[in-house]
Write a protein that holds these residues in place. Sequence first.
Motif: not given
Length: 72
Positions: A56-72
Amino acid sequence: MSWHWQSHLRSGAGPVDTAELGLDQRFPTQGDAESWLGEVYPDLLQAGVEAVSLYEADRLVYGPMRLEPEVG
């Protein structure tokens, strides 16, 4: 305020045109940014984007968030 995504590339992915992928877009709300990501994340993965972070502007809200689905 505007919301935007920052990409994190897969190691060895080579050059990625973030503007062509739409990663230079600004969104009016967090929901708009997240909806857009939900629609395009397969294309981002194919282009070599491994993860994204939401700002949000220069503020990190969340991440890094992986795009690949979790396996398992």
